[in-house]
Each structure stands twice: as structure tokens, then as C-alpha cells.
Design a protein around this motif. Sequence first.
Motif, PDB file in Angstrom:
ATOM      1  N   LEU A  28      16.685  63.276  66.132  1.00  0.00           N
ATOM      2  CA  LEU A  28      16.364  62.638  64.856  1.00  0.00           C
ATOM      3  C   LEU A  28      17.501  61.721  64.404  1.00  0.00           C
ATOM      4  CD1 LEU A  28      14.747  65.628  62.917  1.00  0.00           C
ATOM      5  CD2 LEU A  28      13.563  63.645  63.865  1.00  0.00           C
ATOM      6  N   GLN A  29      18.729  62.171  64.600  1.00  0.00           N
ATOM      7  CA  GLN A  29      19.880  61.351  64.205  1.00  0.00           C
ATOM      8  C   GLN A  29      19.970  60.071  65.028  1.00  0.00           C
ATOM      9  OE1 GLN A  29      23.079  64.189  64.560  1.00  0.00           O
ATOM     10  NE2 GLN A  29      22.835  64.918  62.451  1.00  0.00           N
TER      11      GLN A  29
ATOM     12  N   SER B 166      18.644  57.019  63.307  1.00  0.00           N
ATOM     13  CA  SER B 166      19.316  56.512  62.107  1.00  0.00           C
ATOM     14  C   SER B 166      19.757  55.055  62.192  1.00  0.00           C
ATOM     15  CB  SER B 166      20.524  57.392  61.766  1.00  0.00           C
ATOM     16  OG  SER B 166      20.088  58.700  61.463  1.00  0.00           O
TER      17      SER B 166
ATOM     18  N   VAL C 232      14.353  63.687  57.105  1.00  0.00           N
ATOM     19  CA  VAL C 232      14.310  62.394  57.799  1.00  0.00           C
ATOM     20  C   VAL C 232      13.059  61.615  57.400  1.00  0.00           C
ATOM     21  CG1 VAL C 232      14.067  61.290  60.052  1.00  0.00           C
ATOM     22  CG2 VAL C 232      15.710  63.140  59.748  1.00  0.00           C
TER      23      VAL C 232
ATOM     24  N   ARG D  69      12.096  53.222  61.422  1.00  0.00           N
ATOM     25  CA  ARG D  69      12.512  54.575  61.824  1.00  0.00           C
ATOM     26  C   ARG D  69      11.308  55.515  61.880  1.00  0.00           C
ATOM     27  NH1 ARG D  69      16.962  53.696  58.334  1.00  0.00           N
ATOM     28  NH2 ARG D  69      15.981  54.881  56.676  1.00  0.00           N
TER      29      ARG D  69
ATOM     30  N   SER E  38      12.907  58.130  54.982  1.00  0.00           N
ATOM     31  CA  SER E  38      12.275  56.891  55.436  1.00  0.00           C
ATOM     32  C   SER E  38      11.227  56.414  54.437  1.00  0.00           C
ATOM     33  CB  SER E  38      11.633  57.101  56.816  1.00  0.00           C
ATOM     34  OG  SER E  38      12.614  57.365  57.795  1.00  0.00           O
TER      35      SER E  38
END
Length: 199
Positions: free
Chosen positions: A73-74, A77, A136, A85, A140
Motif C-alpha cells: 500500500l505504501q 503513495s 489509504v 492511487r 485517496s
Amino acid sequence: MSEVSTHKERTRQRILNEAAAVMRIVGTEGIGVAALMKRAGLTHGGFYAHFSSRDDLVTNGVDRMFNETRERLQALSPLPDGAERLSRLIDLYLSTEARNAPELNCPLPSLSGEACRLPEEARARFSVGIEDMHRVIAGSLEAMGHEQPQALASSAQAELIGAMALARAVPDDAHAERILADSRSQLKQRLGLVPAARS
């Protein structure tokens, strides 16, 4: 760190890697210590040099799975805006590759059904993993200007997890592909990532 300590830590990490992969496929209740140690190329008797109990293994295995998911997930970024994203996350999460390799991907579609039966500490760490993914998605949506990013993120997260779980459950590959493609398309429309389809 001494050579002995380094070797012990490497061995522990090897066991955790195997445990994380196996639990994504057979669940936490299907994992056996003897079989796991054999997969890791180790003897059954060596298990307790690294973990105090099977519950300790499960807890640390859950941690390992979500740490791996957090890293993926990072990696999203650096993408320039919330929409890009989120679109990329949907494509990756609901991909054929993710369906065919549960041992390498997010554990939520595989393990959500048994989370309520996990040991208490493992369940707490499972909840942290859910929150990481939710954060996350919500971030977004907030960057895109949605009015209720938290609620919308909960709904989107549930669809991502459910769609993948269903796609893995059906035996027919063509049917599974339709589930994934339809969910990708509908989610993107609902979240404002693509223009709504005209009726």
C-alpha cells in the motif's frame, strides 16, 4: 548481534514467511506446526525455540501478512493524486494475479471469515490491518474531495474484499474474471474514477 542470534532470527523469519503464506491459503485454523516446520525445512522440535505456542505463531503470522500488505500500500503513495492511487489500488487488488496467488497478497479475503475466532492478540493485529487499508482508501477519497470519505472507504473496502473472496470461491475461471472485472468497473464508477456509464 552474535552469529548464533543472527542465525536464530533468520530461522524465525523463515518460519514466519512460511506461516504467512500457508495461512493465506488454508486459514489460521488449518495450519499445523509439524507440517509448517517441514515446509520450512526444520524439525518439529525446534518450533518452541522460536514461539511460545501455536497462538504466538498465529499472532506473529498475522503481523507478518499485514506488514507485507502495508508495504504494498505504501508503494502507491508516490502516485500524484488520490484518484490515480485509488484506481491503481483497485486494479491491483482485483487482478487475476492476486486471485491466483493468495499466498502473496492481502489476507483479508482469505481470513476475514475466521477473524472472530483468532486469539485475542492476533485479532487485535488483524483489526490494525483493516484500519491500514481503510486509511489509504479514505485518504485517496478525501484528496479527491468526496464529502464522506470515511463511510465511502468502508463501503469500497468491503466490496474489494468481498469481490476477491467470491472470485477465489468460484471454480470457473471465466466466472471469476467477470466478478473481478465487474467490481473494478462498478467501483471506479461509484468512486468517481471514471465517467458513469450511460444507460
